[in-house]
Design an enzyme around this catalytic site. Sequence first.
Site, PDB file in Angstrom:
ATOM      1  N   ASP A 289       0.183   5.269   0.848  1.00 11.69           N
ATOM      2  CA  ASP A 289      -0.775   6.305   1.169  1.00 11.69           C
ATOM      3  C   ASP A 289      -0.470   7.643   1.216  1.00 11.69           C
ATOM      4  O   ASP A 289       0.590   7.897   1.517  1.00 11.69           O
ATOM      5  CB  ASP A 289      -1.044   5.784   2.718  1.00 11.69           C
ATOM      6  CG  ASP A 289      -1.639   4.561   3.023  1.00 11.69           C
ATOM      7  OD1 ASP A 289      -2.318   3.927   2.044  1.00 11.69           O
ATOM      8  OD2 ASP A 289      -1.460   4.052   4.130  1.00 11.69           O
TER       9      ASP A 289
ATOM     10  N   GLU B  75       0.847  -1.258  -0.109  1.00  9.21           N
ATOM     11  CA  GLU B  75      -0.012   0.159  -0.053  1.00  9.21           C
ATOM     12  C   GLU B  75       0.917   1.186   0.031  1.00  9.21           C
ATOM     13  O   GLU B  75       1.843   1.413   0.604  1.00  9.21           O
ATOM     14  CB  GLU B  75      -1.039   0.091   1.162  1.00  9.21           C
ATOM     15  CG  GLU B  75      -1.872   1.193   1.398  1.00  9.21           C
ATOM     16  CD  GLU B  75      -2.886   0.947   2.583  1.00  9.21           C
ATOM     17  OE1 GLU B  75      -3.673   0.002   2.343  1.00  9.21           O
ATOM     18  OE2 GLU B  75      -3.048   1.818   3.431  1.00  9.21           O
TER      19      GLU B  75
ATOM     20  N   GLU C 219      -2.455  10.629   3.164  1.00  3.05           N
ATOM     21  CA  GLU C 219      -3.842  10.640   4.153  1.00  3.05           C
ATOM     22  C   GLU C 219      -3.775  12.201   4.512  1.00  3.05           C
ATOM     23  O   GLU C 219      -2.763  12.619   5.044  1.00  3.05           O
ATOM     24  CB  GLU C 219      -3.564   9.827   5.343  1.00  3.05           C
ATOM     25  CG  GLU C 219      -3.994   8.494   4.914  1.00  3.05           C
ATOM     26  CD  GLU C 219      -3.841   7.371   6.130  1.00  3.05           C
ATOM     27  OE1 GLU C 219      -4.770   6.832   6.506  1.00  3.05           O
ATOM     28  OE2 GLU C 219      -2.871   7.488   6.987  1.00  3.05           O
TER      29      GLU C 219
END
Length: 294
Positions: A112, A110, A114
């Site tokens: 990311d 993953e 955010e």
Amino acid sequence: MALYPSWSWRAVVASFCFCFLSLFSLSSFGRPATFLQDFRVTWSDSHIRQIDGGRAIQLVLDQNSGCGFASKQKYLFGRVSMKIKLIPGDSAGTVTAFYMNSDTNTVRDELDFEFLGNRTGQPYTVQTNIYAHGKGDREQRVNLWFDPAADFHTYTILWNHHHIVFYVDDMPIRVYKNNEAKGVPYPKLQPMGVFSTLWEADDWATRGGLEKINWSKAPFFSYYKDFDIEGCSVPGPASCASSTNNWWEGASYQALSALDYRRYRWVRINHMIYDYCTDRSRYPVAPPECTAGF
């Protein structure tokens, strides 16, 4: 009327053909997608609204639900980017996420972005994280140097065999090198989809959960446009992911340029507020990727 030499006409025609082919190539291979072309709603269809014929979308968070969407395909290496305008005003406790994920339960990869909401007047924080071979906990946080709710800004993930680079507009804010030769895991075997969500996370998102969502400010909105995915789609030609002819594997994308490195250093010196590599309370011994070299 003046007559032009024949070579000049040939040059004009050649230039016209080159421009036409360049435009054709851009629209065929690098076109910003509409939402419905490349994405599907994964969560709470009623909270995702299409704008401008699907060329932009609005994500909605209220006390009933957040929402999310994902690409219809997965990709193995490439570049993904979106222009995002974040929640204005008091957005504490909210998280707008833009990420790539292998969507595998046991051994997850993953990448990311955010965006952590804030109380009015405080800087917006962007947290990046990387999961490789099921192991994450590689958080870094940067305070953005502009108001990301005032206008759209471009957020990009470049992923190739050499490194992963997170960009905010043209500024690299994080680099994760492929240091497999030094025993550091690197995501390269699992294709990943492109995802985004808007959700409530006031147990941790703002000042470690001290600042809670003010639901009197709801609903909260974030906006997306210019969806751009260029990569090896899976399923697809097996040779695509390993081909050195893909532009994102080219020499100019294998390491930061001198200019990009200066930008990267500027971000890290002036705007980084947390780096797991230097958090000795969590890691008395720095993780191997932190000492493997840039």
